[in-house]
Enzyme design. Structure first.
Site, PDB file in Angstrom:
ATOM      1  N   GLU A 108      48.474  -5.292 103.380  1.00  0.00           N
ATOM      2  CA  GLU A 108      48.776  -6.805 103.805  1.00  0.00           C
ATOM      3  C   GLU A 108      49.926  -6.808 104.625  1.00  0.00           C
ATOM      4  O   GLU A 108      50.277  -7.909 104.577  1.00  0.00           O
ATOM      5  CB  GLU A 108      49.355  -7.529 101.995  1.00  0.00           C
ATOM      6  CG  GLU A 108      47.524  -7.306 101.771  1.00  0.00           C
ATOM      7  CD  GLU A 108      47.195  -8.280 100.283  1.00  0.00           C
ATOM      8  OE1 GLU A 108      47.766  -9.543 100.866  1.00  0.00           O
ATOM      9  OE2 GLU A 108      46.907  -8.130  98.790  1.00  0.00           O
ATOM     10  N   LYS A 130      40.252 -16.480  93.696  1.00  0.00           N
ATOM     11  CA  LYS A 130      39.346 -16.564  95.407  1.00  0.00           C
ATOM     12  C   LYS A 130      38.200 -16.239  95.592  1.00  0.00           C
ATOM     13  O   LYS A 130      37.329 -15.987  94.445  1.00  0.00           O
ATOM     14  CB  LYS A 130      39.636 -14.480  95.472  1.00  0.00           C
ATOM     15  CG  LYS A 130      40.974 -14.193  94.565  1.00  0.00           C
ATOM     16  CD  LYS A 130      41.368 -12.677  94.132  1.00  0.00           C
ATOM     17  CE  LYS A 130      42.906 -12.034  94.347  1.00  0.00           C
ATOM     18  NZ  LYS A 130      42.820 -10.510  94.341  1.00  0.00           N
TER      19      LYS A 130
END
Ligand code: 2PG
Ligand code: MG
Length: 427
Positions: free
Chosen positions: A204, A336
């Site tokens: 990330e 999510k």
């Protein structure tokens, strides 16, 4: 009635260089919606299952079948349906798939289509997505949770803790929180270089350092905050995603870095010590998904001063969120969309968090793209918090920068959530 004229699937690429599913929905009015499915690496076993082709191409991770499902069965089932009735569209997708975890059509195919329909309906209404979602209800600009060091499954398991992040609820704006974070990120980079710990970049975009212990990561983060000129625990706080399901099972936790194994109670005690020693404001997945009792004990011990977040434990499942809030397993739910597979179920999970009086964080996945849908969900649904990875790399900055645009656009209409987003009171 805003009729769906066509649904098309496209094979595109994610930030890990892996194929993923894009869906494009065109309405009879000519309005177009497009969205791309992200992909997790540290996944809960209860998540909607991505359909991957297997075999040898792209390590078995190709999505030719999932894309074909969008073009074939899904397109046939949705043609002629009303795009503005998201719940009915999502129900049709769930019924068509027919499995509990969307295994047949693929969670990746289903979420891409569900999000694309949402975009098409907003475009048809002539509204930006956040406003289409808010329907006139109050909105806040969320507090960002931003990765500085990456570990766990996102960095070759070099450090057990998956994410060392920072949060700035005391900032006056989202923009100011990003400014502080960028200073910390670069202070960390300089510190790592000076001390010979630079190793690489995690999935990330966070630094992937060579740490000897998990505490070394915490120490270095505190030093980075100070070096950036901020007061730890005041201007900048620490958040962790332990992602403990990745190294814990059956009440045993194997800390690879320190080569020791802890039981659930010892794991809790270690993190309670961290909370006492470091300015930690939030801890995600402190225990494994099969250890709800560990979650309960940990939240009972620290939940009055620390946000305890359920990710793999809850997998954005409304029933699990309701149950976890009632049993006080956590005081925050990670949200999510691709974990549950449709927009309607994602909203239900967020509403379950609100009803259970726990906080919520809209979150990206470790495999992402330039898709910015979640930035609009976070604002339009008034989630309060937003987690997207580091402050580098295009698939991350696409979302942070979209939020900067929304903050500017909503000046005077939506305030920065700040401390109001957290389930704990601090000043
Ligand atoms: C998490 C996410 C994002 P992944 O654990 O919260 O950081 O990781 O998408 O790999 O599940
Ligand atoms: Mg997580």
């Amino acid at each position: 009635m805003t009729k769906i004229a066509s649904v098309h699937g496209r094979r595109v690429w994610d930030s890990r260089g892996r194929p993923t599913v894009e869906a494009e929905v065109i309405l009879a009015s000519g309005a177009v919606g497009r969205a791309i499915a992200p992909a997790g690496a540290s996944m809960g076993t209860g998540e909607a299952a991505d359909l991957r082709d297997g075999g040898t191409t792209f390590e078995g991770l190709d999505v030719v079948k999932a894309v074909a499902n969008v073009d074939g069965e899904i397109a046939a089932a949705l043609r002629g349906r009303d795009a503005s009735d998201q719940a009915a569209v999502d129900d049709a997708l769930i019924a068509l798939d027919g499995t509990a975890q969307k295994k047949r059509l693929g969670g990746n195919a289903v979420i891409a289509v569900s999000m694309a329909v949402l975009h098409a309906a907003a475009a048809d209404a002539g509204m930006p997505l956040f406003a289409h979602l808010a329907k006139g209800r109050p909105m806040r600009i969320p507090v960002p949770e931003i990765q500085i060091f990456g570990g766990g499954a996102h960095a070759g398991r070099r450090v057990d803790v998956q994410d060392f992040l920072v949060m700035c609820p005391s900032a006056r704006s989202f923009a100011e929180a990003l400014d502080r974070t960028a200073e910390v990120y670069h202070a960390a980079r300089r510190l790592l270089r000076e001390t010979g710990r630079t190793q690489g970049v995690a999935d990330e975009g966070g630094h992937w350092p060579a740490f000897a212990t998990n505490e070394e990561g915490l120490d270095l983060l505190v030093q980075s905050i100070e070096k950036a000129g901020y007061t730890p625990g005041d201007e900048v706080h620490i958040a962790l995603d332990i992602a403990a399901s990745d190294f814990g099972r059956n009440g045993r936790y194997r800390l690879g870095l320190e080569k020791r194994e802890l039981d659930s109670d010892a794991m809790c005690e270690m993190m309670v010590r961290w909370v006492e020693r470091y300015p930690i404001l939030s801890i995600e997945d402190p225990l494994a998904e099969d250890d709800p009792e560990g979650f309960r004990k940990f939240t009972a011990a620290v939940g009055h001063r620390v946000q305890v977040v359920g990710d793999d434990l809850l997998v954005t499942d409304p029933d699990r969120v309701t149950d976890a809030a009632r049993r006080k397993l956590v005081n925050c739910a990670l949200i999510k969309p691709n974990q549950i597979g449709t927009i309607t179920q994602t909203l239900a999970a967020l509403e379950a968090a609100n009803a259970g009086k726990i906080s919520a964080i809209v979150s990206a996945r470790s495999g992402e793209t330039e898709d910015t849908t979640i930035a609009h969900l976070a604002v339009g649904w008034n989630a309060g918090q937003f987690k997207v990875g580091s402050i580098t790399r295009g698939e991350r900055t696409a979302k942070w920068n979209e939020m900067l645009r929304l903050e500017e656009r909503l000046a005077g209409k939506a305030v920065f959530a700040g401390w109001s987003a957290l389930p704990v009171v601090r000043n």
